[in-house]
Enzyme design. Structure first.
Site, PDB file in Angstrom:
ATOM      1  N   GLY A 160       0.782  -1.235   0.000  1.00  0.00           N
ATOM      2  CA  GLY A 160       0.000   0.000   0.000  1.00  0.00           C
ATOM      3  C   GLY A 160       0.809   1.278   0.000  1.00  0.00           C
ATOM      4  O   GLY A 160       0.250   2.362   0.201  1.00  0.00           O
ATOM      5  N   SER A 161       2.117   1.194  -0.252  1.00  0.00           N
ATOM      6  CA  SER A 161       2.955   2.393  -0.177  1.00  0.00           C
ATOM      7  C   SER A 161       2.520   3.473  -1.158  1.00  0.00           C
ATOM      8  O   SER A 161       2.558   4.671  -0.839  1.00  0.00           O
ATOM      9  CB  SER A 161       4.424   2.031  -0.431  1.00  0.00           C
ATOM     10  OG  SER A 161       4.911   1.186   0.587  1.00  0.00           O
ATOM     11  N   LEU A 190      -4.660  -8.591 -13.590  1.00  0.00           N
ATOM     12  CA  LEU A 190      -5.162  -8.047 -14.842  1.00  0.00           C
ATOM     13  C   LEU A 190      -6.675  -7.929 -14.748  1.00  0.00           C
ATOM     14  O   LEU A 190      -7.356  -8.853 -14.310  1.00  0.00           O
ATOM     15  CB  LEU A 190      -4.776  -8.951 -16.004  1.00  0.00           C
ATOM     16  CG  LEU A 190      -5.118  -8.439 -17.405  1.00  0.00           C
ATOM     17  CD1 LEU A 190      -4.363  -7.146 -17.711  1.00  0.00           C
ATOM     18  CD2 LEU A 190      -4.787  -9.505 -18.454  1.00  0.00           C
ATOM     19  N   ILE A 191      -7.199  -6.783 -15.139  1.00  0.00           N
ATOM     20  CA  ILE A 191      -8.636  -6.531 -15.046  1.00  0.00           C
ATOM     21  C   ILE A 191      -9.179  -6.124 -16.409  1.00  0.00           C
ATOM     22  O   ILE A 191      -8.429  -5.758 -17.314  1.00  0.00           O
ATOM     23  CB  ILE A 191      -8.964  -5.440 -14.003  1.00  0.00           C
ATOM     24  CG1 ILE A 191      -8.178  -4.143 -14.293  1.00  0.00           C
ATOM     25  CG2 ILE A 191      -8.700  -5.940 -12.588  1.00  0.00           C
ATOM     26  CD1 ILE A 191      -8.544  -2.979 -13.379  1.00  0.00           C
ATOM     27  N   HIS A 211       4.186   2.267 -13.365  1.00  0.00           N
ATOM     28  CA  HIS A 211       5.062   1.112 -13.566  1.00  0.00           C
ATOM     29  C   HIS A 211       6.504   1.544 -13.334  1.00  0.00           C
ATOM     30  O   HIS A 211       6.909   2.632 -13.773  1.00  0.00           O
ATOM     31  CB  HIS A 211       4.887   0.578 -14.991  1.00  0.00           C
ATOM     32  CG  HIS A 211       5.699  -0.651 -15.254  1.00  0.00           C
ATOM     33  ND1 HIS A 211       5.386  -1.887 -14.709  1.00  0.00           N
ATOM     34  CD2 HIS A 211       6.833  -0.838 -15.970  1.00  0.00           C
ATOM     35  CE1 HIS A 211       6.282  -2.773 -15.106  1.00  0.00           C
ATOM     36  NE2 HIS A 211       7.175  -2.169 -15.860  1.00  0.00           N
ATOM     37  N   ASN A 221      -2.264   3.797 -14.098  1.00  0.00           N
ATOM     38  CA  ASN A 221      -1.310   2.852 -13.512  1.00  0.00           C
ATOM     39  C   ASN A 221       0.070   3.506 -13.456  1.00  0.00           C
ATOM     40  O   ASN A 221       0.378   4.393 -14.255  1.00  0.00           O
ATOM     41  CB  ASN A 221      -1.240   1.583 -14.361  1.00  0.00           C
ATOM     42  CG  ASN A 221      -0.328   0.524 -13.759  1.00  0.00           C
ATOM     43  OD1 ASN A 221      -0.417   0.219 -12.577  1.00  0.00           O
ATOM     44  ND2 ASN A 221       0.553  -0.036 -14.576  1.00  0.00           N
TER      45      ASN A 221
END
Length: 219
Positions: free
Chosen positions: A26-27, A106-107, A121, A119
């Site tokens: 959760g950072s 993956l959603i 990355h 998102n």
């Protein structure tokens, strides 16, 4: 009801309502929360959803006073059913934007949230991105390849891993004495700046998606 799909074309004129999906510690969402509480981002986190009940971020979010629930991937037969449950919770929270904050499942993003899921990355996409590239694996691959710069990428998510229009990137140097741990720390520091910056651009109505690319309107 959720807002229309796509980034807003003008400033919201109110705090942005964020939903966050997490899989680990959760950072990333806690950094966004810190940025908000310090007055550097005009937003509120209205929902945090974890894909595993043993996700360490669940307890950390509760300690920070954030609403956090578990929508476990293992409880659903397929990706679409899992995704439907996640976005039903986002609808109920009335979120404007979903941030994938260290989310590893993956959603399927419904059309109503196209251009409203971000998102981050830990590499300069398209390098070291896609299925199997997450966490320390990304930095190990970068070190093994001998790259001289690395960094992070914030992008609008689509239905592929680490794909979709790039919003912004931050670079960091890679030294000859770096290992995956030292590089990870440097990239994480860049992420702590990049994600709030991208969210703020969204809230200000400055992001435009054209032909698979993101343009940033002048402020």
């Amino acid at each position: 009801m959720p807002a229309p799909s796509g980034p807003p074309n003008r400033p919201l004129g109110r705090p942005l309502r964020l939903a966050a999906f997490i899989s680990g510690g959760g950072s990333t969402v806690l950094n966004l929360h810190k940025t908000i509480t310090e007055g550097r981002l005009d937003a509120e986190i209205v929902a945090v959803l974890a894909n595993r009940p043993d996700c360490r971020g669940v307890g950390r979010c509760h300690e920070a006073g954030l609403p956090c629930d578990v929508v476990a991937r293992r409880d659903f037969a397929d990706r679409d059913g899992f995704s439907d449950a996640l976005f039903a919770a986002v609808d109920a929270a009335g979120a404007d934007l979903v941030v994938l904050a260290g989310f590893l499942s993956l959603i399927t993003i419904p059309d109503r949230y196209a251009g409203r899921v971000m998102n981050i990355h830990p590499s300069l996409i398209p390098a070291f991105a896609g299925q199997g590239y997450y966490g320390g694996r990304v930095h190990e691959a970068a070190i093994a390849r001998g790259v001289k710069v690395s960094g992070c990428t914030v992008h609008f998510a689509d239905n592929e891993y680490d794909h979709g229009p790039i919003i912004l990137q931050k670079t960091v140097p890679v030294g000859t004495d770096d290992d995956a741990h030292t590089l990870a720390a440097r990239v994480q520091a860049a992420e702590a700046v990049a994600f709030p910056e991208a969210v703020a651009l969204f809230a200000a109505g400055r992001l435009v998606i054209r032909d698979g690319r993101v343009d940033v309107r002048p402020g």
